[in-house]
Design a protein around this motif. Structure first.
Motif, PDB file in Angstrom:
ATOM      1  N   GLU A 142       0.838  -1.210   0.000  1.00 48.69           N
ATOM      2  CA  GLU A 142       0.000   0.000   0.000  1.00 48.69           C
ATOM      3  C   GLU A 142       0.874   1.262   0.000  1.00 48.69           C
ATOM      4  N   ALA A 143       2.066   1.152   0.584  1.00 50.28           N
ATOM      5  CA  ALA A 143       2.989   2.297   0.560  1.00 50.28           C
ATOM      6  C   ALA A 143       3.502   2.520  -0.863  1.00 50.28           C
ATOM      7  N   VAL A 144       3.847   1.420  -1.539  1.00 50.98           N
ATOM      8  CA  VAL A 144       4.284   1.542  -2.938  1.00 50.98           C
ATOM      9  C   VAL A 144       3.143   2.139  -3.770  1.00 50.98           C
ATOM     10  N   LYS A 145       1.925   1.650  -3.521  1.00 47.93           N
ATOM     11  CA  LYS A 145       0.757   2.144  -4.257  1.00 47.93           C
ATOM     12  C   LYS A 145       0.589   3.648  -4.126  1.00 47.93           C
ATOM     13  N   VAL A 146       0.556   4.125  -2.880  1.00 47.88           N
ATOM     14  CA  VAL A 146       0.254   5.550  -2.684  1.00 47.88           C
ATOM     15  C   VAL A 146       1.420   6.417  -3.166  1.00 47.88           C
ATOM     16  N   ALA A 147       2.646   5.898  -3.045  1.00 44.27           N
ATOM     17  CA  ALA A 147       3.802   6.636  -3.581  1.00 44.27           C
ATOM     18  C   ALA A 147       3.676   6.757  -5.099  1.00 44.27           C
ATOM     19  N   LYS A 187       0.964   9.348  -6.013  1.00 46.00           N
ATOM     20  CA  LYS A 187       0.953  10.695  -5.426  1.00 46.00           C
ATOM     21  C   LYS A 187       2.301  11.354  -5.176  1.00 46.00           C
ATOM     22  N   ASP A 188       3.357  10.581  -4.982  1.00 50.21           N
ATOM     23  CA  ASP A 188       4.525  11.220  -4.390  1.00 50.21           C
ATOM     24  C   ASP A 188       5.816  10.541  -4.859  1.00 50.21           C
ATOM     25  N   SER A 189       6.440  11.123  -5.887  1.00 51.11           N
ATOM     26  CA  SER A 189       7.633  10.481  -6.449  1.00 51.11           C
ATOM     27  C   SER A 189       8.785  10.472  -5.448  1.00 51.11           C
ATOM     28  N   SER A 190       8.881  11.506  -4.592  1.00 52.59           N
ATOM     29  CA  SER A 190      10.016  11.490  -3.660  1.00 52.59           C
ATOM     30  C   SER A 190       9.820  10.407  -2.594  1.00 52.59           C
ATOM     31  N   PHE A 191       8.573  10.140  -2.234  1.00 54.44           N
ATOM     32  CA  PHE A 191       8.322   9.016  -1.314  1.00 54.44           C
ATOM     33  C   PHE A 191       8.694   7.704  -2.002  1.00 54.44           C
ATOM     34  N   PHE A 192       8.359   7.594  -3.300  1.00 57.24           N
ATOM     35  CA  PHE A 192       8.748   6.374  -4.022  1.00 57.24           C
ATOM     36  C   PHE A 192      10.273   6.243  -4.028  1.00 57.24           C
ATOM     37  N   ASP A 193      10.965   7.363  -4.307  1.00 59.02           N
ATOM     38  CA  ASP A 193      12.438   7.314  -4.330  1.00 59.02           C
ATOM     39  C   ASP A 193      12.983   6.840  -2.991  1.00 59.02           C
ATOM     40  N   SER A 194      12.392   7.352  -1.907  1.00 63.36           N
ATOM     41  CA  SER A 194      12.934   6.958  -0.596  1.00 63.36           C
ATOM     42  C   SER A 194      12.606   5.488  -0.297  1.00 63.36           C
ATOM     43  N   LEU A 195      11.435   5.022  -0.713  1.00 59.29           N
ATOM     44  CA  LEU A 195      11.129   3.587  -0.533  1.00 59.29           C
ATOM     45  C   LEU A 195      12.105   2.742  -1.343  1.00 59.29           C
ATOM     46  N   ILE A 225       5.579   3.760   7.351  1.00 57.47           N
ATOM     47  CA  ILE A 225       4.195   3.733   7.851  1.00 57.47           C
ATOM     48  C   ILE A 225       3.673   5.157   8.058  1.00 57.47           C
ATOM     49  N   HIS A 226       4.494   5.988   8.671  1.00 55.53           N
ATOM     50  CA  HIS A 226       4.077   7.365   8.955  1.00 55.53           C
ATOM     51  C   HIS A 226       3.743   8.113   7.666  1.00 55.53           C
ATOM     52  N   GLN A 227       4.654   8.028   6.679  1.00 49.78           N
ATOM     53  CA  GLN A 227       4.454   8.781   5.437  1.00 49.78           C
ATOM     54  C   GLN A 227       3.273   8.229   4.635  1.00 49.78           C
ATOM     55  N   CYS A 228       3.132   6.912   4.642  1.00 52.23           N
ATOM     56  CA  CYS A 228       2.023   6.285   3.907  1.00 52.23           C
ATOM     57  C   CYS A 228       0.694   6.687   4.540  1.00 52.23           C
ATOM     58  N   ALA A 229       0.620   6.639   5.873  1.00 54.55           N
ATOM     59  CA  ALA A 229      -0.608   7.056   6.561  1.00 54.55           C
ATOM     60  C   ALA A 229      -0.891   8.527   6.270  1.00 54.55           C
ATOM     61  N   ALA A 230       0.168   9.353   6.303  1.00 60.60           N
ATOM     62  CA  ALA A 230      -0.015  10.798   6.061  1.00 60.60           C
ATOM     63  C   ALA A 230      -0.579  11.041   4.658  1.00 60.60           C
ATOM     64  N   HIS A 264      -3.335 -12.624   0.531  1.00 61.13           N
ATOM     65  CA  HIS A 264      -3.766 -11.577   1.450  1.00 61.13           C
ATOM     66  C   HIS A 264      -3.907 -10.259   0.687  1.00 61.13           C
ATOM     67  N   HIS A 265      -4.624  -9.315   1.313  1.00 62.08           N
ATOM     68  CA  HIS A 265      -4.954  -8.076   0.605  1.00 62.08           C
ATOM     69  C   HIS A 265      -3.712  -7.400   0.026  1.00 62.08           C
ATOM     70  N   GLY A 266      -2.697  -7.205   0.859  1.00 62.29           N
ATOM     71  CA  GLY A 266      -1.501  -6.497   0.392  1.00 62.29           C
ATOM     72  C   GLY A 266      -0.801  -7.246  -0.738  1.00 62.29           C
ATOM     73  N   GLU A 267      -0.797  -8.559  -0.656  1.00 61.11           N
ATOM     74  CA  GLU A 267      -0.168  -9.362  -1.721  1.00 61.11           C
ATOM     75  C   GLU A 267      -0.950  -9.204  -3.022  1.00 61.11           C
ATOM     76  N   ALA A 268      -2.268  -9.245  -2.907  1.00 59.31           N
ATOM     77  CA  ALA A 268      -3.104  -9.077  -4.103  1.00 59.31           C
ATOM     78  C   ALA A 268      -2.909  -7.684  -4.687  1.00 59.31           C
ATOM     79  N   VAL A 269      -2.752  -6.691  -3.813  1.00 61.09           N
ATOM     80  CA  VAL A 269      -2.526  -5.321  -4.283  1.00 61.09           C
ATOM     81  C   VAL A 269      -1.186  -5.227  -5.024  1.00 61.09           C
ATOM     82  N   SER A 270      -0.188  -5.933  -4.527  1.00 55.27           N
ATOM     83  CA  SER A 270       1.115  -5.915  -5.199  1.00 55.27           C
ATOM     84  C   SER A 270       0.987  -6.448  -6.629  1.00 55.27           C
TER      85      SER A 270
END
Ligand SMILES: NC(=O)c1ccc[n+]([C@@H]2O[C@H](COP(=O)([O-])OP(=O)(O)OC[C@H]3O[C@@H](n4cnc5c(N)ncnc54)[C@H](O)[C@@H]3O)[C@@H](O)[C@H]2O)c1
Ligand SMILES: [Zn+2]
Length: 399
Positions: free
Chosen positions: A198-203, A206-214, A233-238, A278-284
């Motif tokens: 879900e963090a990869v998804k939202v990055a 919405k947010d290329s710099s978050f993707f870069d940091s991941l 977790i913090h950045q993804c929730a934000a 599981h949900h996250g695996e299916a999302v991947s």
């Protein structure tokens, strides 16, 4: 013709806290959250995910002790355990039993339901809390990565019915969310990984710099280093909170649903595999598919596509499952359209961190993308069970 018009608006606000050891009697956070509802004694029904309790045998007594020490602000009516995982969203008896407890304990709309658990238990507990008396106050205490960075911080709940994922549910913003990182210490690696999708998804949307940091942190994340995990977790929730609060459609009246990037096939895969995936695996897998489709539509370049595949692979997430080959793409898209309401709106990528909604999918191309994913990622290193004895779906993780 005569017409009356009703018009009012309601402001919603809820805090999302990050802490550790929430039921240490000296941790004032939980008591102070209750205090926001008035300096009086509040009735609380506590619901706990069995998966959390299985690894944390003192949790029950810590909750009880915390309530006893803070008895001026809280009266713990009962602690109810419900079995964790997707099954709790699928069995109507689970909802019935929570509602029975709300009734038996004479809880009212000003009482609290505290739900401690993964996304599934939060959804089931949140749904029961939302429909009893048309809504009790809900405090979510998410205990998985996916629940802390996504499922627990939003405004909706849902249970499965009619063989369909999240067919019943409500929009019901919580009173507060408390993310306690200590809960993640007992989470199996498979669940720790799943939430990262879900963090990869939202990055990606919405947010290329978050993707870069991941991307930069992918090795640390793959070995679950706590600092990298907490930042993720913090950045993804934000980003989820920001999107829901600022994009003008928190209760999803429109059809566009960017946070559901990769989810049309993910929902179908969860249904088809009976939640073995599981949900996250299916999302991947859904992210891999819709990224590949975006590439073939000329919307992203091969460099971006390879970075997406690389991060998912290096995080240990699946990029393909054999059930994908069995998806009836037209039916799955149609069901997703029903789920969205209105016209079909599928989010695709136009780059890392940028997206576009499309209303039409070329189903032949999508089927070819599924075949291509299968050729690239199916079968290699497929395994029948992980180190925790979970049965792991057959999927290929590239070395
Ligand atoms: N309401 C929303 O907005 C929203 C958003 C995204 C996902 N979801 C839902 O969330 C669900 C997935 O949630 P999830 O990924 O958290 O998985 P999950 O809730 O299915 O939990 C996975 C497993 O981990 C166990 N577990 C939970 N916390 C644990 C801990 N701290 N230690 C050890 N074991 C623990 C559970 O008992 C379960 O067996 C799906 O049903 C999905 O539809 C809801
Ligand atoms: Zn999701």
């Amino acid at each position: 013709m005569q017409k009356l018009e009703q018009r009012f608006s309601i402001q919603y606000a809820f805090p999302v806290f990050f802490t550790r050891d929430i039921f240490d009697v000296d941790n004032q956070l939980f008591a102070s959250v209750l205090m926001e509802a008035g300096e009086k004694c509040h009735n609380i029904l506590c619901i706990i995910d069995s998966g959390v309790l299985a690894h944390d045998s003192t949790l029950y007594s810590r909750v009880e002790k915390y309530a006893a020490v803070h008895s001026e602000i809280m009266q713990l009516c009962n602690i109810v355990t419900i079995s964790g995982g997707e099954a709790c969203k699928t069995k109507p008896q689970v909802i019935d039993s929570i509602i029975q407890h709300i009734h038996d304990n004479r809880l009212c709309r000003q009482s609290f339901v505290l739900v401690i658990g993964g996304g599934a238990v939060l959804d089931a507990g949140g749904y029961a809390a939302a429909i009893a008396h048309r809504g009790l106050r809900l405090i979510r205490m998410p205990t998985t990565v996916l629940a802390q960075n996504d499922a627990g911080v939003g405004v909706k709940n849902g249970i499965n019915a009619m063989g369909r994922k999240n067919f019943l549910g409500t929009f019901a913003p919580p009173f507060a969310v408390i993310n306690d990182f200590n809960f993640l210490e007992s989470l199996p690696p498979r669940e720790l990984r799943a939430g990262m999708a879900e963090a990869v998804k939202v990055a990606l949307i919405k947010d290329s710099s978050f993707f870069d940091s991941l991307y930069e942190q992918r090795r640390q994340l793959a070995s679950f280093e706590s600092q990298s995990m907490e930042q993720m977790i913090h950045q993804c929730a934000a980003l989820h909170i920001h999107h829901i609060g600022t994009q003008g459609d928190p209760f999803e009246f429109g059809s566009a649903r960017p946070l559901d990037f990769g989810h049309w096939s993910a929902h179908k895969l969860e249904e088809m595999t009976d939640s073995i995936l599981h949900h996250g695996e299916a999302v991947s897998i859904g992210i891999s598919l819709d990224s590949l489709y975006s590439y073939h539509k000329g919307m992203i370049g091969s460099g971006d596509l390879e970075r997406i595949f690389t991060i998912l692979k290096d995080l240990g997430l699946p990029l393909y499952h054999q059930a994908l080959a069995d998806i009836d793409v037209d039916t799955a898209l149609h069901e997703f359209q029903e789920h969205l309401g209105g016209e079909l709106a599928i989010t695709l990528l136009t780059g890392i961190g940028s997206k576009k909604e499309v209303n039409r999918i070329d189903t032949n191309l999508m089927k070819r993308c599924i075949e291509e994913l299968g050729l690239r990622f199916h079968g290699k290193n497929a395994t029948a069970g992980d180190e925790y004895g979970n049965s792991v779906p057959m999927y290929g993780v590239l070395n």
